[in-house]
Scaffold this motif. Sequence first.
Motif, PDB file in Angstrom:
ATOM      1  N   MET A 282       0.733  -1.324   0.066  1.00  0.00           N
ATOM      2  CA  MET A 282      -0.070   0.138  -0.111  1.00  0.00           C
ATOM      3  C   MET A 282       0.901   1.465  -0.035  1.00  0.00           C
ATOM      4  N   LYS A 283       0.353   2.303  -0.599  1.00  0.00           N
ATOM      5  CA  LYS A 283       0.943   3.475  -0.787  1.00  0.00           C
ATOM      6  C   LYS A 283       0.076   4.613   0.200  1.00  0.00           C
ATOM      7  N   ALA A 284       0.972   5.345   0.973  1.00  0.00           N
ATOM      8  CA  ALA A 284       0.365   6.271   1.976  1.00  0.00           C
ATOM      9  C   ALA A 284       1.249   7.630   1.960  1.00  0.00           C
ATOM     10  N   THR A 285       0.704   8.818   2.508  1.00  0.00           N
ATOM     11  CA  THR A 285       1.356   9.996   2.740  1.00  0.00           C
ATOM     12  C   THR A 285       1.218  10.100   4.185  1.00  0.00           C
ATOM     13  N   GLY A 286       2.048  11.079   4.464  1.00  0.00           N
ATOM     14  CA  GLY A 286       2.261  11.588   6.112  1.00  0.00           C
ATOM     15  C   GLY A 286       0.813  11.915   6.648  1.00  0.00           C
ATOM     16  N   LYS A 287      -0.016  12.025   5.925  1.00  0.00           N
ATOM     17  CA  LYS A 287      -1.472  12.253   6.419  1.00  0.00           C
ATOM     18  C   LYS A 287      -2.417  11.453   6.441  1.00  0.00           C
ATOM     19  N   ASP A 288      -2.271  10.206   5.908  1.00  0.00           N
ATOM     20  CA  ASP A 288      -3.173   9.218   5.983  1.00  0.00           C
ATOM     21  C   ASP A 288      -2.647   7.680   6.554  1.00  0.00           C
ATOM     22  N   TYR A 289      -1.285   7.607   6.794  1.00  0.00           N
ATOM     23  CA  TYR A 289      -0.705   6.406   7.022  1.00  0.00           C
ATOM     24  C   TYR A 289      -1.188   5.639   8.127  1.00  0.00           C
ATOM     25  N   LEU A 290      -1.313   6.601   9.258  1.00  0.00           N
ATOM     26  CA  LEU A 290      -1.874   6.036  10.478  1.00  0.00           C
ATOM     27  C   LEU A 290      -3.010   5.246  10.266  1.00  0.00           C
ATOM     28  N   GLN A 291      -4.147   5.762   9.552  1.00  0.00           N
ATOM     29  CA  GLN A 291      -5.498   5.155   9.441  1.00  0.00           C
ATOM     30  C   GLN A 291      -5.363   3.941   8.748  1.00  0.00           C
ATOM     31  N   LEU A 292      -4.583   3.704   7.738  1.00  0.00           N
ATOM     32  CA  LEU A 292      -4.118   2.511   6.744  1.00  0.00           C
ATOM     33  C   LEU A 292      -3.562   1.482   7.859  1.00  0.00           C
ATOM     34  N   ALA A 293      -2.551   2.142   8.667  1.00  0.00           N
ATOM     35  CA  ALA A 293      -1.836   0.996   9.520  1.00  0.00           C
ATOM     36  C   ALA A 293      -2.805   0.702  10.554  1.00  0.00           C
ATOM     37  N   GLN A 294      -3.891   1.330  11.115  1.00  0.00           N
ATOM     38  CA  GLN A 294      -4.746   0.940  12.069  1.00  0.00           C
ATOM     39  C   GLN A 294      -5.748  -0.154  11.336  1.00  0.00           C
ATOM     40  N   ARG A 295      -6.053  -0.079  10.103  1.00  0.00           N
ATOM     41  CA  ARG A 295      -7.106  -0.835   9.446  1.00  0.00           C
ATOM     42  C   ARG A 295      -6.309  -2.045   9.002  1.00  0.00           C
TER      43      ARG A 295
END
Length: 349
Positions: free
Chosen positions: A1-14
């Motif tokens: 998965m690819k993420a930015t500094g703004k949304d990586y935590l939400q992806l990691a939590q999911r």
Amino acid sequence: MKATGKDYLQLAQRTGAGLRVSFLCGQDEAGAAAAADKLVALLPAAGERVELSGAELRADPVRLGDEARSSSLFGADRHIRIRCSGDEAHDAILNLLALVDSGEAAGACPVIVTAINASDKSRTAKLLTPRKDALAVMFYPPDLRSVTGEVTRMAAGAGLKLQPELAERIARGAALDLRLCQSEVEKLALYLDASPLAPRMADGAALDAIGARTEEEGFMPLVNAVLGGDTQRLPAELARMAELELNPVGVLLAIERRAAQLAQLTARLAGSGQRVADLLEGEQRARRVFWRDRADLERQMQRWDAGRLDRLVDRLAGLHRALLANSQAAPMLLAQDLAEITRFASTRR
């Protein structure tokens, strides 16, 4: 998965416990390091921390797979933190993922990589982006406004109430380094006996009392002397560094951040057709450049083009590894390299 500094935590939590490898890259090394700490905090049981370097894994790509599948001495949980430059850890991560896909690493511990001089276009990032059990996150250099906002959020979490001017002062005094900002906020909360259940209002006097350094007392005069090629001013700044016992890694982080800012500004200038002064005026209006930094940035942009900055970033990355590997000699190593960089910058491009 690819993420930015703004949304990586939400992806990691999911993704939860299914996240095998996190690759944190980009020009904002402090932001990537802070993100690594946040990802560790998300782990159900972080356990023992195992640290590996990119150089170690480049020399022995099999080691990561072995370490990830190993248990700690007392059978507790563990996680692996890797600090590397560019794609140093690529082959080791490729080997680990091959073990995961073959079923030989079902219980492997999480791996969190902080990669300086790497981007989301690197070989390692491209390896991880298609996978649902991996995360590649790009961190761009922060501006004063975003770091000030982050300081305000840090303070709220620690039970501190800050006026915007004080939050901005902390951000500037830390050279926009989130790790140093966090340290200042924690010291301030301790000094005021603040907590989320007992919030306290902080002011400039309290910040002065804990020894927070402003720009005039901190890193930036040395940063500007080095990158501005001011060979006459450098000896006094190095003496001041020793007298104030400034942290060598902290000084280097400030120089790395300014180099990243110069690279960003140089890239914008190349495609704009503007003069340096006009570009910086626009950046100041957009609050991406602090007004006090403008004259220094203009002078430094005249001395560092894209090619020179690429070589500088590589040099700083190597120096960073050397400082971490030899903390006792760090002040001497830093002073020697800064003298060479200053002499190089003193010759106009």
